[in-house]
Design an enzyme around this catalytic site. Structure first.
Site, PDB file in Angstrom:
ATOM      1  N   GLN A  89       0.841  -1.189   0.000  1.00 21.27           N
ATOM      2  CA  GLN A  89       0.000   0.000   0.000  1.00 21.27           C
ATOM      3  C   GLN A  89       0.887   1.253   0.000  1.00 21.27           C
ATOM      4  O   GLN A  89       0.398   2.351  -0.171  1.00 21.27           O
ATOM      5  CB  GLN A  89      -0.910  -0.002   1.234  1.00 21.27           C
ATOM      6  CG  GLN A  89      -1.882  -1.158   1.274  1.00 21.27           C
ATOM      7  CD  GLN A  89      -2.536  -1.297   2.633  1.00 21.27           C
ATOM      8  OE1 GLN A  89      -3.512  -0.610   2.941  1.00 21.27           O
ATOM      9  NE2 GLN A  89      -1.969  -2.133   3.484  1.00 21.27           N
ATOM     10  N   ASN A  90       2.192   1.038   0.202  1.00 18.19           N
ATOM     11  CA  ASN A  90       3.112   2.164   0.329  1.00 18.19           C
ATOM     12  C   ASN A  90       3.417   2.803  -1.016  1.00 18.19           C
ATOM     13  O   ASN A  90       3.480   2.120  -2.036  1.00 18.19           O
ATOM     14  CB  ASN A  90       4.406   1.717   1.012  1.00 18.19           C
ATOM     15  CG  ASN A  90       4.120   1.226   2.414  1.00 18.19           C
ATOM     16  OD1 ASN A  90       3.038   1.445   2.944  1.00 18.19           O
ATOM     17  ND2 ASN A  90       5.093   0.549   3.005  1.00 18.19           N
ATOM     18  N   VAL A  91       3.637   4.110  -0.957  1.00 20.83           N
ATOM     19  CA  VAL A  91       3.930   4.866  -2.178  1.00 20.83           C
ATOM     20  C   VAL A  91       5.414   5.250  -2.246  1.00 20.83           C
ATOM     21  O   VAL A  91       5.830   5.910  -3.180  1.00 20.83           O
ATOM     22  CB  VAL A  91       3.012   6.111  -2.240  1.00 20.83           C
ATOM     23  CG1 VAL A  91       1.560   5.687  -2.452  1.00 20.83           C
ATOM     24  CG2 VAL A  91       3.138   6.980  -0.993  1.00 20.83           C
ATOM     25  N   ASP A  92       6.204   4.835  -1.231  1.00 21.84           N
ATOM     26  CA  ASP A  92       7.644   5.052  -1.296  1.00 21.84           C
ATOM     27  C   ASP A  92       8.272   3.901  -2.099  1.00 21.84           C
ATOM     28  O   ASP A  92       7.602   2.913  -2.385  1.00 21.84           O
ATOM     29  CB  ASP A  92       8.247   5.124   0.111  1.00 21.84           C
ATOM     30  CG  ASP A  92       8.066   3.823   0.908  1.00 21.84           C
ATOM     31  OD1 ASP A  92       7.459   3.854   1.998  1.00 21.84           O
ATOM     32  OD2 ASP A  92       8.514   2.756   0.403  1.00 21.84           O
ATOM     33  N   HIS A 107      -1.470   1.529  -4.162  1.00 19.33           N
ATOM     34  CA  HIS A 107      -1.934   2.918  -3.981  1.00 19.33           C
ATOM     35  C   HIS A 107      -1.067   3.931  -4.717  1.00 19.33           C
ATOM     36  O   HIS A 107      -1.074   5.123  -4.406  1.00 19.33           O
ATOM     37  CB  HIS A 107      -2.011   3.246  -2.477  1.00 19.33           C
ATOM     38  CG  HIS A 107      -3.055   2.450  -1.768  1.00 19.33           C
ATOM     39  ND1 HIS A 107      -3.082   2.295  -0.405  1.00 19.33           N
ATOM     40  CD2 HIS A 107      -4.118   1.751  -2.246  1.00 19.33           C
ATOM     41  CE1 HIS A 107      -4.123   1.531  -0.076  1.00 19.33           C
ATOM     42  NE2 HIS A 107      -4.762   1.196  -1.160  1.00 19.33           N
ATOM     43  N   GLY A 173       3.028  -4.084   9.027  1.00 17.65           N
ATOM     44  CA  GLY A 173       2.950  -2.625   9.088  1.00 17.65           C
ATOM     45  C   GLY A 173       1.711  -2.012   8.483  1.00 17.65           C
ATOM     46  O   GLY A 173       1.746  -0.897   7.967  1.00 17.65           O
ATOM     47  N   THR A 174       0.597  -2.722   8.537  1.00 20.39           N
ATOM     48  CA  THR A 174      -0.660  -2.138   8.086  1.00 20.39           C
ATOM     49  C   THR A 174      -1.750  -2.399   9.127  1.00 20.39           C
ATOM     50  O   THR A 174      -1.787  -3.474   9.730  1.00 20.39           O
ATOM     51  CB  THR A 174      -1.113  -2.676   6.715  1.00 20.39           C
ATOM     52  OG1 THR A 174      -2.383  -2.100   6.389  1.00 20.39           O
ATOM     53  CG2 THR A 174      -1.210  -4.200   6.689  1.00 20.39           C
TER      54      THR A 174
HETATM   55  N1  APR Z   1       6.858  -1.884  12.902  1.00 21.10           N
HETATM   56  C1  APR Z   1       5.728  -2.623  12.619  1.00 21.10           C
HETATM   57  N2  APR Z   1       4.474  -2.076  12.533  1.00 21.10           N
HETATM   58  C2  APR Z   1       4.367  -0.749  12.749  1.00 21.10           C
HETATM   59  C3  APR Z   1       5.487   0.081  13.048  1.00 21.10           C
HETATM   60  C4  APR Z   1       6.773  -0.554  13.120  1.00 21.10           C
HETATM   61  N3  APR Z   1       7.876   0.132  13.392  1.00 21.10           N
HETATM   62  N4  APR Z   1       5.038   1.369  13.218  1.00 21.10           N
HETATM   63  C5  APR Z   1       3.680   1.324  13.026  1.00 21.10           C
HETATM   64  N5  APR Z   1       3.296   0.053  12.758  1.00 21.10           N
HETATM   65  C6  APR Z   1       1.945  -0.438  12.468  1.00 21.10           C
HETATM   66  C7  APR Z   1       0.869   0.166  13.343  1.00 21.10           C
HETATM   67  O1  APR Z   1       0.718  -0.560  14.558  1.00 21.10           O
HETATM   68  C8  APR Z   1      -0.367   0.051  12.443  1.00 21.10           C
HETATM   69  O2  APR Z   1      -0.958  -1.231  12.588  1.00 21.10           O
HETATM   70  O3  APR Z   1       1.632  -0.040  11.149  1.00 21.10           O
HETATM   71  C9  APR Z   1       0.224   0.165  11.018  1.00 21.10           C
HETATM   72  C10 APR Z   1       0.008   1.521  10.357  1.00 21.10           C
HETATM   73  O4  APR Z   1      -1.369   1.634  10.072  1.00 21.10           O
HETATM   74  P1  APR Z   1      -1.923   2.912   9.266  1.00 21.10           P
HETATM   75  O5  APR Z   1      -1.353   4.144   9.838  1.00 21.10           O
HETATM   76  O6  APR Z   1      -3.403   2.752   9.208  1.00 21.10           O
HETATM   77  O7  APR Z   1      -1.282   2.770   7.802  1.00 21.10           O
HETATM   78  P2  APR Z   1      -1.628   1.773   6.596  1.00 21.10           P
HETATM   79  O8  APR Z   1      -2.250   0.517   7.070  1.00 21.10           O
HETATM   80  O9  APR Z   1      -0.408   1.682   5.767  1.00 21.10           O
HETATM   81  O10 APR Z   1      -2.723   2.658   5.806  1.00 21.10           O
HETATM   82  C11 APR Z   1      -3.378   2.079   4.707  1.00 21.10           C
HETATM   83  O11 APR Z   1      -4.522   4.135   4.267  1.00 21.10           O
HETATM   84  O12 APR Z   1      -4.369   6.386   4.274  1.00 21.10           O
HETATM   85  C12 APR Z   1      -4.420   5.299   3.454  1.00 21.10           C
HETATM   86  O13 APR Z   1      -3.559   5.070   1.269  1.00 21.10           O
HETATM   87  C13 APR Z   1      -3.166   5.171   2.593  1.00 21.10           C
HETATM   88  O14 APR Z   1      -1.934   3.174   2.023  1.00 21.10           O
HETATM   89  C14 APR Z   1      -2.540   3.865   3.075  1.00 21.10           C
HETATM   90  C15 APR Z   1      -3.715   3.118   3.669  1.00 21.10           C
END
Ligand code: APR
Length: 229
Positions: A89-92, A107, A173-174
């Site tokens: 889902q990452n854009v990096d 994404h 990490g999501t």
């Molecule tokens: N190691 C492992 N997990 C981590 C760490 C880490 N160092 N830091 C944070 N996390 C976990 C958090 O506990 C959380 O479960 O990463 C997750 C981040 O969740 P979100 O902030 O909701 O991000 P993400 O799931 O990538 O978002 C999904 O939402 O905003 C949209 O398009 C955007 O791609 C993105 C999508």
């Protein structure tokens, strides 16, 4: 010599957190400090494109400076012995910069812009900004090549095919809160070994082993186990 595994990694912003890039919903997440409706939606783009461009220009510059971490590298190293596809889902571009050769960006990608016509002509930016008035070869205003809320996810089908063929699935990490990307975790075959790594998770998907902790600590361990076993 163990058979080549079909490993799929479904990653989110948490895997890049230890490279200094913010997540979205954690304590200091992007959507805690910004309104996604204003910055990551077609409506926000129509209302104030300069604000949207500035937001993504800053994110693009930061992502361009960031370095892959131990989790990105452990995932890339698995390719030496197994078939690995990263569905992110990452854009990096940190998975690619760590050496992963098969990465599906659900994404979009910060390093690209695209025109606003139906042709969706792409232009490579690397870390460079987009300004209002920067035109695509087809004459339309350039916008970040990012999938905004409410927009279709062109690579979803490709992601689904990989997950449905996986023998091993690592979700890392999501928060699994954003659909349709989060639905991919539910598509893994019954026999697939399923692991999920996060600092926090509202709901552990069925059949997954939850490893609560940092990606740079948990992912190399899982990779070692899968590399050998
Ligand atoms: N190691 C492992 N997990 C981590 C760490 C880490 N160092 N830091 C944070 N996390 C976990 C958090 O506990 C959380 O479960 O990463 C997750 C981040 O969740 P979100 O902030 O909701 O991000 P993400 O799931 O990538 O978002 C999904 O939402 O905003 C949209 O398009 C955007 O791609 C993105 C999508």
């Amino acid at each position: 010599m163990s058979a080549r595994k079909s490993i799929v990694v479904l990653s989110g912003s948490g895997v890049s957190a230890e490279s200094g890039l913010p997540t979205f919903r954690d304590a200091n997440g992007l959507w805690r400090n910004h309104d996604w409706r204003e910055l990551a939606s077609p409506e926000g783009w129509r209302k104030h494109p300069e604000l949207v461009l500035e937001f993504y220009n800053e994110r693009r510059a930061a992502a361009w400076k960031a370095e892959p971490n131990g989790a990105h590298r452990a995932i890339a190293a698995l390719e030496e012995m197994h078939n690995v596809v990263v569905v992110t889902q990452n854009v990096d571009a940190l998975h690619e910069r760590a050496g992963s050769t098969r990465v599906v960006h659900l994404h979009g990608e910060l390093a690209y812009a695209r025109g606003t016509s139906a042709k969706r002509h792409r232009v490579r930016l690397d870390g460079n900004p987009i300004a209002l008035g920067d035109l695509c070869p087809d004459g339309t205003q350039l916008r970040p090549d990012i999938v905004w809320f409410g927009e279709p996810v062109p690579k979803l089908e490709e992601g689904m095919q990989h997950v449905m063929a996986a023998s091993h699935l690592l979700v890392v990490g999501t928060s699994l809160l954003v659909y349709p990307a989060a639905s991919l975790a539910e598509l893994a075959p019954e026999a697939c070994e399923k692991m999920v790594v996060a600092l926090e998770l509202e709901r552990v998907p069925e059949g997954f082993t939850f490893r609560q902790g940092k990606a740079t600590e948990q992912v190399p361990e899982i990779a070692r186990k899968w590399a050998s076993g």
